[in-house]
Write a protein that holds these residues in place. Structure first.
Motif, PDB file in Angstrom:
ATOM      1  N   THR A 123       0.832  -1.215   0.000  1.00  0.00           N
ATOM      2  CA  THR A 123       0.000   0.000   0.000  1.00  0.00           C
ATOM      3  C   THR A 123       0.857   1.252   0.000  1.00  0.00           C
ATOM      4  O   THR A 123       0.571   2.217  -0.726  1.00  0.00           O
ATOM      5  CB  THR A 123      -0.925   0.009   1.226  1.00  0.00           C
ATOM      6  OG1 THR A 123      -1.702  -1.187   1.257  1.00  0.00           O
ATOM      7  CG2 THR A 123      -1.862   1.215   1.185  1.00  0.00           C
ATOM      8  N   ALA A 124       1.929   1.255   0.790  1.00  0.00           N
ATOM      9  CA  ALA A 124       2.829   2.412   0.842  1.00  0.00           C
ATOM     10  C   ALA A 124       3.486   2.664  -0.512  1.00  0.00           C
ATOM     11  O   ALA A 124       3.613   3.812  -0.949  1.00  0.00           O
ATOM     12  CB  ALA A 124       3.891   2.194   1.922  1.00  0.00           C
ATOM     13  N   VAL A 125       3.894   1.599  -1.191  1.00  0.00           N
ATOM     14  CA  VAL A 125       4.530   1.736  -2.507  1.00  0.00           C
ATOM     15  C   VAL A 125       3.549   2.293  -3.529  1.00  0.00           C
ATOM     16  O   VAL A 125       3.885   3.169  -4.340  1.00  0.00           O
ATOM     17  CB  VAL A 125       5.086   0.376  -2.981  1.00  0.00           C
ATOM     18  CG1 VAL A 125       5.529   0.449  -4.440  1.00  0.00           C
ATOM     19  CG2 VAL A 125       6.249  -0.056  -2.099  1.00  0.00           C
ATOM     20  N   VAL A 126       2.306   1.813  -3.497  1.00  0.00           N
ATOM     21  CA  VAL A 126       1.276   2.305  -4.421  1.00  0.00           C
ATOM     22  C   VAL A 126       0.993   3.783  -4.180  1.00  0.00           C
ATOM     23  O   VAL A 126       0.882   4.575  -5.126  1.00  0.00           O
ATOM     24  CB  VAL A 126      -0.020   1.470  -4.286  1.00  0.00           C
ATOM     25  CG1 VAL A 126      -1.160   2.116  -5.069  1.00  0.00           C
ATOM     26  CG2 VAL A 126       0.210   0.049  -4.781  1.00  0.00           C
ATOM     27  N   LEU A 127       0.878   4.181  -2.920  1.00  0.00           N
ATOM     28  CA  LEU A 127       0.633   5.585  -2.583  1.00  0.00           C
ATOM     29  C   LEU A 127       1.778   6.473  -3.070  1.00  0.00           C
ATOM     30  O   LEU A 127       1.544   7.557  -3.626  1.00  0.00           O
ATOM     31  CB  LEU A 127       0.461   5.753  -1.072  1.00  0.00           C
ATOM     32  CG  LEU A 127      -0.810   5.154  -0.460  1.00  0.00           C
ATOM     33  CD1 LEU A 127      -0.765   5.291   1.054  1.00  0.00           C
ATOM     34  CD2 LEU A 127      -2.054   5.832  -1.022  1.00  0.00           C
ATOM     35  N   LEU A 128       3.002   6.020  -2.872  1.00  0.00           N
ATOM     36  CA  LEU A 128       4.165   6.784  -3.326  1.00  0.00           C
ATOM     37  C   LEU A 128       4.178   6.911  -4.842  1.00  0.00           C
ATOM     38  O   LEU A 128       4.486   7.987  -5.379  1.00  0.00           O
ATOM     39  CB  LEU A 128       5.445   6.110  -2.838  1.00  0.00           C
ATOM     40  CG  LEU A 128       6.757   6.790  -3.250  1.00  0.00           C
ATOM     41  CD1 LEU A 128       6.835   8.209  -2.691  1.00  0.00           C
ATOM     42  CD2 LEU A 128       7.956   5.969  -2.775  1.00  0.00           C
ATOM     43  N   ALA A 129       3.825   5.833  -5.533  1.00  0.00           N
ATOM     44  CA  ALA A 129       3.792   5.870  -7.001  1.00  0.00           C
ATOM     45  C   ALA A 129       2.746   6.859  -7.498  1.00  0.00           C
ATOM     46  O   ALA A 129       3.005   7.654  -8.418  1.00  0.00           O
ATOM     47  CB  ALA A 129       3.509   4.468  -7.540  1.00  0.00           C
ATOM     48  N   PHE A 130       1.553   6.824  -6.901  1.00  0.00           N
ATOM     49  CA  PHE A 130       0.488   7.758  -7.283  1.00  0.00           C
ATOM     50  C   PHE A 130       0.923   9.197  -7.040  1.00  0.00           C
ATOM     51  O   PHE A 130       0.738  10.067  -7.897  1.00  0.00           O
ATOM     52  CB  PHE A 130      -0.790   7.461  -6.482  1.00  0.00           C
ATOM     53  CG  PHE A 130      -1.753   6.571  -7.180  1.00  0.00           C
ATOM     54  CD1 PHE A 130      -2.539   7.047  -8.219  1.00  0.00           C
ATOM     55  CD2 PHE A 130      -1.885   5.242  -6.821  1.00  0.00           C
ATOM     56  CE1 PHE A 130      -3.441   6.227  -8.878  1.00  0.00           C
ATOM     57  CE2 PHE A 130      -2.770   4.402  -7.467  1.00  0.00           C
ATOM     58  CZ  PHE A 130      -3.559   4.894  -8.498  1.00  0.00           C
ATOM     59  N   GLN A 131       1.495   9.448  -5.864  1.00  0.00           N
ATOM     60  CA  GLN A 131       1.866  10.815  -5.507  1.00  0.00           C
ATOM     61  C   GLN A 131       2.989  11.340  -6.388  1.00  0.00           C
ATOM     62  O   GLN A 131       2.986  12.511  -6.792  1.00  0.00           O
ATOM     63  CB  GLN A 131       2.285  10.878  -4.042  1.00  0.00           C
ATOM     64  CG  GLN A 131       2.331  12.279  -3.485  1.00  0.00           C
ATOM     65  CD  GLN A 131       0.995  12.991  -3.614  1.00  0.00           C
ATOM     66  OE1 GLN A 131      -0.015  12.488  -3.135  1.00  0.00           O
ATOM     67  NE2 GLN A 131       0.979  14.140  -4.259  1.00  0.00           N
ATOM     68  N   THR A 132       3.948  10.498  -6.699  1.00  0.00           N
ATOM     69  CA  THR A 132       5.041  10.908  -7.585  1.00  0.00           C
ATOM     70  C   THR A 132       4.515  11.259  -8.964  1.00  0.00           C
ATOM     71  O   THR A 132       4.916  12.268  -9.554  1.00  0.00           O
ATOM     72  CB  THR A 132       6.084   9.770  -7.698  1.00  0.00           C
ATOM     73  OG1 THR A 132       6.583   9.450  -6.394  1.00  0.00           O
ATOM     74  CG2 THR A 132       7.243  10.197  -8.582  1.00  0.00           C
ATOM     75  N   PHE A 133       3.607  10.433  -9.474  1.00  0.00           N
ATOM     76  CA  PHE A 133       2.999  10.697 -10.793  1.00  0.00           C
ATOM     77  C   PHE A 133       2.258  12.024 -10.801  1.00  0.00           C
ATOM     78  O   PHE A 133       2.395  12.826 -11.739  1.00  0.00           O
ATOM     79  CB  PHE A 133       2.041   9.562 -11.160  1.00  0.00           C
ATOM     80  CG  PHE A 133       1.202   9.850 -12.364  1.00  0.00           C
ATOM     81  CD1 PHE A 133       1.729   9.736 -13.648  1.00  0.00           C
ATOM     82  CD2 PHE A 133      -0.122  10.255 -12.225  1.00  0.00           C
ATOM     83  CE1 PHE A 133       0.957  10.011 -14.765  1.00  0.00           C
ATOM     84  CE2 PHE A 133      -0.909  10.531 -13.336  1.00  0.00           C
ATOM     85  CZ  PHE A 133      -0.371  10.411 -14.614  1.00  0.00           C
ATOM     86  N   ILE A 134       1.490  12.295  -9.742  1.00  0.00           N
ATOM     87  CA  ILE A 134       0.698  13.532  -9.679  1.00  0.00           C
ATOM     88  C   ILE A 134       1.597  14.756  -9.626  1.00  0.00           C
ATOM     89  O   ILE A 134       1.391  15.736 -10.357  1.00  0.00           O
ATOM     90  CB  ILE A 134      -0.250  13.494  -8.456  1.00  0.00           C
ATOM     91  CG1 ILE A 134      -1.347  12.448  -8.672  1.00  0.00           C
ATOM     92  CG2 ILE A 134      -0.876  14.868  -8.216  1.00  0.00           C
ATOM     93  CD1 ILE A 134      -2.224  12.230  -7.448  1.00  0.00           C
ATOM     94  N   ILE A 135       2.604  14.727  -8.759  1.00  0.00           N
ATOM     95  CA  ILE A 135       3.481  15.889  -8.606  1.00  0.00           C
ATOM     96  C   ILE A 135       4.288  16.147  -9.875  1.00  0.00           C
ATOM     97  O   ILE A 135       4.423  17.292 -10.318  1.00  0.00           O
ATOM     98  CB  ILE A 135       4.413  15.696  -7.391  1.00  0.00           C
ATOM     99  CG1 ILE A 135       3.590  15.802  -6.102  1.00  0.00           C
ATOM    100  CG2 ILE A 135       5.536  16.725  -7.393  1.00  0.00           C
ATOM    101  CD1 ILE A 135       4.413  15.659  -4.838  1.00  0.00           C
ATOM    102  N   VAL A 136       4.824  15.085 -10.479  1.00  0.00           N
ATOM    103  CA  VAL A 136       5.600  15.249 -11.713  1.00  0.00           C
ATOM    104  C   VAL A 136       4.722  15.802 -12.844  1.00  0.00           C
ATOM    105  O   VAL A 136       5.138  16.701 -13.581  1.00  0.00           O
ATOM    106  CB  VAL A 136       6.238  13.913 -12.136  1.00  0.00           C
ATOM    107  CG1 VAL A 136       6.845  14.018 -13.538  1.00  0.00           C
ATOM    108  CG2 VAL A 136       7.304  13.497 -11.139  1.00  0.00           C
ATOM    109  N   SER A 137       3.497  15.289 -12.965  1.00  0.00           N
ATOM    110  CA  SER A 137       2.591  15.764 -14.012  1.00  0.00           C
ATOM    111  C   SER A 137       2.202  17.226 -13.796  1.00  0.00           C
ATOM    112  O   SER A 137       2.082  17.996 -14.756  1.00  0.00           O
ATOM    113  CB  SER A 137       1.332  14.892 -14.062  1.00  0.00           C
ATOM    114  OG  SER A 137       0.605  14.965 -12.845  1.00  0.00           O
TER     115      SER A 137
END
Length: 302
Positions: A189-203
């Protein structure tokens, strides 16, 4: 017979734990008090606000148990009975998982707001927010508390004067299996949350380019990264070390005292998450935002 006489697995009590829990108690209390002033100005029908209120409750209940931990660390003797010892010991774990749960609720709601282009997600009425919180705590009181009371530290006999030393429970395959499952779900769950957040901030940075610091939406996503940061620094090290600790317990008849000690250290670090409320308040201040903007502008000038 005291547990320390029949086990080589007892973590060594050190002044480091005393200082850590003392700091957690002071910082956590300051965070709870400071966030109360901020909650007065927040929308009470907001799902995010409701999650933050419940987060305050979780931290507050846990902080009430910290003085008992400190008393035991100083006196090195538990005088309040084994049942209360189990409750105080379990509260550190309950605090970690409930804090992570409310982080998850806050982040998922904010992700929905971002991807569905909504301003906010709210309950229809204030009463609905109260009912949702009451339902959650009723669930905890009816299921979690009785389950822990009946199962936590129930597989072995422990001394009334030695507390927070229930590691022998991990000798049982059933208990280890549950721990492995919890660790796997937590890390995934932590890895998925980090992946989502990284994608959002980079975009967002690609879309807004150099003006991203002037957009309120970006600062909201930056707060999301703060919650994930707490998970990565406070919770994840314990969960990852837990895998090694469980493996060591399963494959060794005589427990390694150093491994048990480090497990206790990693577990105590999870309590530092109580600082999240204080940092959340400071991070939302105009002064903090201005410092970040100044730093970014300074980096661009080089």
């Amino acid at each position: 017979m005291p547990a320390h006489n029949n086990s080589s697995c007892d973590p060594i009590l050190t002044p480091h734990l005393t200082r850590l829990y003392g700091t957690v108690f002071v910082g956590g209390l300051a965070g709870v008090i400071s966030i109360l002033f901020l909650l007065v100005k927040m929308n009470t029908r907001s799902v995010t606000t409701t999650a933050v209120v419940n987060l305050v409750v979780v931290h507050s209940v846990f902080l009430l148990t910290v003085p008992f931990r400190l008393t035991y660390l100083v006196q090195r003797r538990w005088l309040l009975g084994l049942p209360f010892c189990k409750f105080v010991s379990a509260m550190l774990h309950i605090h970690m998982y409930l804090t992570f749960l409310f982080y998850l609720v806050i982040l998922v709601i904010r992700y929905l707001v971002f991807f569905k282009r909504k301003d906010r997600v709210e309950f229809y009425r204030k009463l609905h927010a109260v009912a949702a919180s009451a339902g959650l705590w009723l669930l905890v009181a009816v299921i979690v508390v009785p389950l822990l009371a009946s199962q936590y530290g129930s597989y072995n006999v422990y001394s009334d004067e030695d507390c927070f030393k229930f590691h022998k429970e991990l000798m049982h395959p059933y208990v280890r299996g549950i721990n492995y499952l919890i660790v796997t779900l937590f890390v995934a769950t932590a890895v998925v949350l980090l992946a989502f957040q990284t994608f959002i901030i980079v975009s967002m940075m690609r879309k807004l380019r150099r003006s991203f610091l002037s957009h309120q939406e970006f600062w909201a996503q930056l707060k999301n990264l703060f919650f994930i940061g707490v998970v990565l620094t406070c919770f994840l090290p314990y969960q990852l070390f837990r895998i090694y600790y469980l493996y060591t317990v399963a494959n060794s008849r005589t427990c390694n005292n150093d491994v048990a000690f480090y497990n206790e250290i990693f577990l105590s670090v999870t309590a530092i998450s109580c600082f999240d409320l204080l940092l959340f308040v400071l991070g939302g201040s105009h002064w903090f935002k201005q410092k970040i903007i100044d730093l970014w502008n300074c980096l661009l000038c080089r």
